[in-house]
Write an enzyme that holds these catalytic residues in place. Structure first.
Site, mmCIF file in Angstrom:
data_model
loop_
_atom_site.group_PDB
_atom_site.id
_atom_site.type_symbol
_atom_site.label_atom_id
_atom_site.label_comp_id
_atom_site.label_asym_id
_atom_site.label_seq_id
_atom_site.Cartn_x
_atom_site.Cartn_y
_atom_site.Cartn_z
ATOM 1 N N HIS A 29 28.989 138.720 -10.159
ATOM 2 C CA HIS A 29 28.067 139.108 -11.237
ATOM 3 C C HIS A 29 27.329 140.397 -10.879
ATOM 4 O O HIS A 29 27.206 141.304 -11.706
ATOM 5 C CB HIS A 29 27.003 138.021 -11.473
ATOM 6 N N LYS A 72 26.585 122.383 -20.491
ATOM 7 C CA LYS A 72 27.142 122.665 -19.168
ATOM 8 C C LYS A 72 26.377 121.961 -18.057
ATOM 9 O O LYS A 72 26.868 121.873 -16.941
ATOM 10 C CB LYS A 72 27.160 124.174 -18.903
ATOM 11 N N SER A 92 30.969 131.004 -10.532
ATOM 12 C CA SER A 92 29.809 130.140 -10.271
ATOM 13 C C SER A 92 30.218 128.679 -10.155
ATOM 14 O O SER A 92 29.712 127.945 -9.305
ATOM 15 C CB SER A 92 28.768 130.292 -11.385
#
Length: 167
Positions: free
Chosen positions: A17, A41, A133
């Site tokens: 990122h 999520k 992630s």
């Protein structure tokens, strides 16, 4: 002023990122990191924690690049978030061909909603391309060492939340 929007959940922010943020900073005057509130999520870190991590990680980068970088939580359509922050560009990171199919569909839908906002795809450096992630969290949950994938402060937050990696 050219404004870009880089959306994601950033749960947690990774070196991949940060590499995309660095690259996007060269394209815009202001980069908004859109921190998605995605209750489905079930994020490991709260919205406040994710925003704080982004602000901490991007402060020096903003000074280095001269680009204003801000975190902006959002829970609406991406295109509406782009309108909210005045973005002309949506920045998306690509890791692999599998990402492209999903991203291609998203661009089509976003263009149908507002064709004045362009989407730009950036690829992280080769050493960061496999970082996701989701995988970082999985490795950390199983007490693996993720220090190669995140910054030291993010690594410390993962250890605090999930326990120390096995050696």
């Amino acid at each position: 002023m050219r404004v870009g929007l880089y959306p994601g959940t950033f749960d947690p922010i990774t070196l991949g990122h940060i590499d995309i943020i660095r690259r996007a900073s060269a394209l815009v005057d202001k980069l908004v990191i859109g921190v998605a509130i995605n209750r489905d999520k079930g994020p490991l870190f709260s919205l406040e924690e994710r925003v704080s991590m982004i602000e901490q990680e991007c402060a020096a980068l903003s000074e280095q690049t001269g680009t204003e970088i801000v975190a902006h939580p959002f829970e609406n359509l991406l295109i509406n978030c782009a309108h909210d922050v005045g973005a002309q560009i949506i920045v998306r990171g690509l890791r692999a061909v599998a990402d492209f199919e999903y991203e291609f569909q998203m661009v089509g839908m976003n263009r149908a909603l507002d064709d004045s906002i362009e989407t730009v795809f950036l690829m992280a450096e080769a050493r960061h391309q496999a970082i996701a992630s989701k995988l970082v969290k999985e490795i950390a949950r199983l007490h693996g060492d993720v220090s190669k994938f995140v910054t030291p402060p993010v690594n410390a937050a993962l250890i605090e939340r999930l326990g120390a990696p096995e050696r």
